[in-house]
Design an enzyme around this catalytic site. Structure first.
Site, PDB file in Angstrom:
ATOM      1  CE1 TYR A 150      16.098  20.111 -31.814  1.00  0.00           C
ATOM      2  CE2 TYR A 150      14.483  21.779 -32.411  1.00  0.00           C
ATOM      3  CZ  TYR A 150      15.277  20.695 -32.750  1.00  0.00           C
ATOM      4  OH  TYR A 150      15.240  20.202 -34.041  1.00  0.00           O
ATOM      5  CB  SER A 174      15.146  23.627 -36.182  1.00  0.00           C
ATOM      6  OG  SER A 174      13.776  23.566 -35.832  1.00  0.00           O
TER       7      SER A 174
HETATM    8  N1  LIG Z   1      11.576  16.323 -37.857  1.00  0.00           N
HETATM    9  C1  LIG Z   1      11.453  17.613 -37.652  1.00  0.00           C
HETATM   10  O1  LIG Z   1      10.335  18.128 -37.490  1.00  0.00           O
HETATM   11  C2  LIG Z   1      12.659  18.507 -37.648  1.00  0.00           C
HETATM   12  C3  LIG Z   1      12.467  19.880 -37.753  1.00  0.00           C
HETATM   13  C4  LIG Z   1      13.572  20.728 -37.732  1.00  0.00           C
HETATM   14  C5  LIG Z   1      14.851  20.193 -37.617  1.00  0.00           C
HETATM   15  N2  LIG Z   1      15.008  18.851 -37.483  1.00  0.00           N
HETATM   16  C6  LIG Z   1      16.381  18.332 -37.357  1.00  0.00           C
HETATM   17  O2  LIG Z   1      16.594  17.344 -38.344  1.00  0.00           O
HETATM   18  C7  LIG Z   1      17.629  16.469 -37.917  1.00  0.00           C
HETATM   19  C8  LIG Z   1      17.205  15.026 -38.140  1.00  0.00           C
HETATM   20  O3  LIG Z   1      16.145  14.713 -37.247  1.00  0.00           O
HETATM   21  P1  LIG Z   1      14.928  13.778 -37.646  1.00  0.00           P
HETATM   22  O4  LIG Z   1      13.715  14.608 -37.618  1.00  0.00           O
HETATM   23  O5  LIG Z   1      15.220  12.993 -38.855  1.00  0.00           O
HETATM   24  O6  LIG Z   1      14.862  12.850 -36.333  1.00  0.00           O
HETATM   25  P2  LIG Z   1      15.133  11.291 -36.117  1.00  0.00           P
HETATM   26  O7  LIG Z   1      14.263  10.477 -37.008  1.00  0.00           O
HETATM   27  O8  LIG Z   1      15.035  11.082 -34.655  1.00  0.00           O
HETATM   28  O9  LIG Z   1      16.648  11.121 -36.599  1.00  0.00           O
HETATM   29  C9  LIG Z   1      17.712  11.585 -35.830  1.00  0.00           C
HETATM   30  C10 LIG Z   1      18.988  10.931 -36.331  1.00  0.00           C
HETATM   31  O10 LIG Z   1      20.087  11.421 -35.559  1.00  0.00           O
HETATM   32  C11 LIG Z   1      20.873  10.327 -35.162  1.00  0.00           C
HETATM   33  N3  LIG Z   1      21.581  10.619 -33.921  1.00  0.00           N
HETATM   34  C12 LIG Z   1      21.098  11.060 -32.733  1.00  0.00           C
HETATM   35  N4  LIG Z   1      22.087  11.172 -31.830  1.00  0.00           N
HETATM   36  C13 LIG Z   1      23.229  10.801 -32.478  1.00  0.00           C
HETATM   37  C14 LIG Z   1      24.596  10.694 -32.096  1.00  0.00           C
HETATM   38  N5  LIG Z   1      25.014  10.989 -30.830  1.00  0.00           N
HETATM   39  N6  LIG Z   1      25.503  10.277 -33.026  1.00  0.00           N
HETATM   40  C15 LIG Z   1      25.099   9.952 -34.263  1.00  0.00           C
HETATM   41  N7  LIG Z   1      23.839  10.043 -34.692  1.00  0.00           N
HETATM   42  C16 LIG Z   1      22.912  10.444 -33.805  1.00  0.00           C
HETATM   43  C17 LIG Z   1      19.919   9.148 -35.020  1.00  0.00           C
HETATM   44  O11 LIG Z   1      20.630   7.944 -35.257  1.00  0.00           O
HETATM   45  P3  LIG Z   1      21.048   6.870 -34.144  1.00  0.00           P
HETATM   46  O12 LIG Z   1      20.057   6.966 -33.030  1.00  0.00           O
HETATM   47  O13 LIG Z   1      21.016   5.571 -34.872  1.00  0.00           O
HETATM   48  O14 LIG Z   1      22.433   7.277 -33.751  1.00  0.00           O
HETATM   49  C18 LIG Z   1      18.969   9.421 -36.178  1.00  0.00           C
HETATM   50  O15 LIG Z   1      19.466   8.840 -37.368  1.00  0.00           O
HETATM   51  C19 LIG Z   1      17.923  16.824 -36.468  1.00  0.00           C
HETATM   52  O16 LIG Z   1      19.066  17.637 -36.408  1.00  0.00           O
HETATM   53  C20 LIG Z   1      16.696  17.628 -36.049  1.00  0.00           C
HETATM   54  O17 LIG Z   1      16.957  18.516 -35.000  1.00  0.00           O
HETATM   55  C21 LIG Z   1      13.953  17.997 -37.528  1.00  0.00           C
END
Ligand SMILES: NC(=O)c1ccc[n+]([C@@H]2O[C@H](COP(=O)([O-])OP(=O)(O)OC[C@H]3O[C@@H](n4cnc5c(N)ncnc54)[C@H](OP(=O)(O)O)[C@@H]3O)[C@@H](O)[C@H]2O)c1
Length: 245
Positions: free
Chosen positions: A155, A142
């Site tokens: 985080y 991130s």
């Molecule tokens: N969106 C942003 O602005 C942003 C920026 C920088 C980095 N990121 C990173 O990008 C990645 C994806 O996040 P996102 O933004 O797409 O958020 P999101 O829409 O909340 O998706 C998160 C995903 O992680 C899964 N997850 C959470 N806990 C889990 C577990 N214990 N086992 C398996 N799966 C799990 C969730 O699936 P289930 O709940 O169905 O298990 C969901 O599919 C993360 O690592 C986040 O830190 C996001």
């Protein structure tokens, strides 16, 4: 883009946000997608959608914090499709964790999913990649690994760990022809700020003002995966143009 068709790509956190967007984009380019998440109904629905479009896919209910489940995910992918080309270690959470609250339970959850989840993925897939003498591990970090905001120290710590783990892996994996990529996105419109309860007002407002769509991330993933085998894209940091932080 070349070099994506028929690759077997395992994606954790494929039930929403960045994982789902990547799964859709890569499937449309002919990749075989193995979708992992805890919400089985969501990943099953995506498999159905891809199958209707004539694409191969598999959904495996997986909690990334459980190493046995991660091993089963990898085993099922290899059993069904004969190989794995890419693991996208994408699952992650970002609950509000101000240090002053001393909410050790939530701190441990974030550490468990964001760090141990990534390590479990690496340990589950490495035996296959070592034997294949090829493979690509993409770890999602991130912008928070580069900038630390007030209230997001925990985080940021986990995402900094992901960068350190990936760089350590990069050097060791050379001997096995394994590629490693760190992707550090800025603010992207997903369920991330909402998924772990009510987001704090500042985070919510920040996301509403700045976030860009998740297909921006999918394009970066496509770029990293589509390179020829001799090219190892090690790190990409990208943000919305309007994001200062
Ligand atoms: N969106 C942003 O602005 C942003 C920026 C920088 C980095 N990121 C990173 O990008 C990645 C994806 O996040 P996102 O933004 O797409 O958020 P999101 O829409 O909340 O998706 C998160 C995903 O992680 C899964 N997850 C959470 N806990 C889990 C577990 N214990 N086992 C398996 N799966 C799990 C969730 O699936 P289930 O709940 O169905 O298990 C969901 O599919 C993360 O690592 C986040 O830190 C996001």
């Amino acid at each position: 883009m070349d070099n994506i068709e028929n690759k077997v790509i395992v994606i954790t956190g494929a039930s929403s946000g960045l994982g789902e967007a990547s799964a859709k984009a890569l499937s449309a380019k002919g990749a075989i997608i193995v979708l992992a998440a805890r919400r089985l109904e969501r990943i099953n629905a995506l498999v159905e959608e891809f199958s209707k479009n004539g694409k191969k896919a598999l959904a495996v209910q997986t909690d990334v914090t459980n190493f046995t489940q991660m091993q089963s995910l990898i085993e099922e992918a290899v059993k069904k499709f004969g190989k794995i080309d890419v693991l996208l270690n994408n699952a992650g959470i970002m609950p509000s964790t101000p240090m002053m609250d001393c909410d050790v339970t939530t701190w441990n959850q974030v550490i468990n999913v964001n760090i141990n989840g990534v390590l479990n993925g690496i340990a589950a897939v490495l035996p296959y990649f070592k034997e294949q003498k090829s493979g690509h591990i993409i770890n999602v970090s991130s912008v928070a690994a580069h900038k630390i905001g007030k209230g997001s120290g925990i985080y940021s710590a986990t995402k900094t760990a992901v960068r350190a783990i990936s760089e350590g892996l990069r050097m060791e994996a050379k001997d096995y022809n394994i590629r490693t990529t760190i992707i550090s996105p800025g603010v992207i419109d997903t369920e991330l700020p909402n998924a772990s309860g009510v987001p704090d007002q500042l985070t919510k407002q920040f996301y509403q003002a700045v976030a860009i769509p998740a297909d921006s991330f999918a394009r970066v993933i496509e770029f990293a995966i589509s390179q020829p085998e001799e090219v190892d894209i090690n790190e990409i940091l990208f943000r919305p143009t309007r994001q200062e932080y």
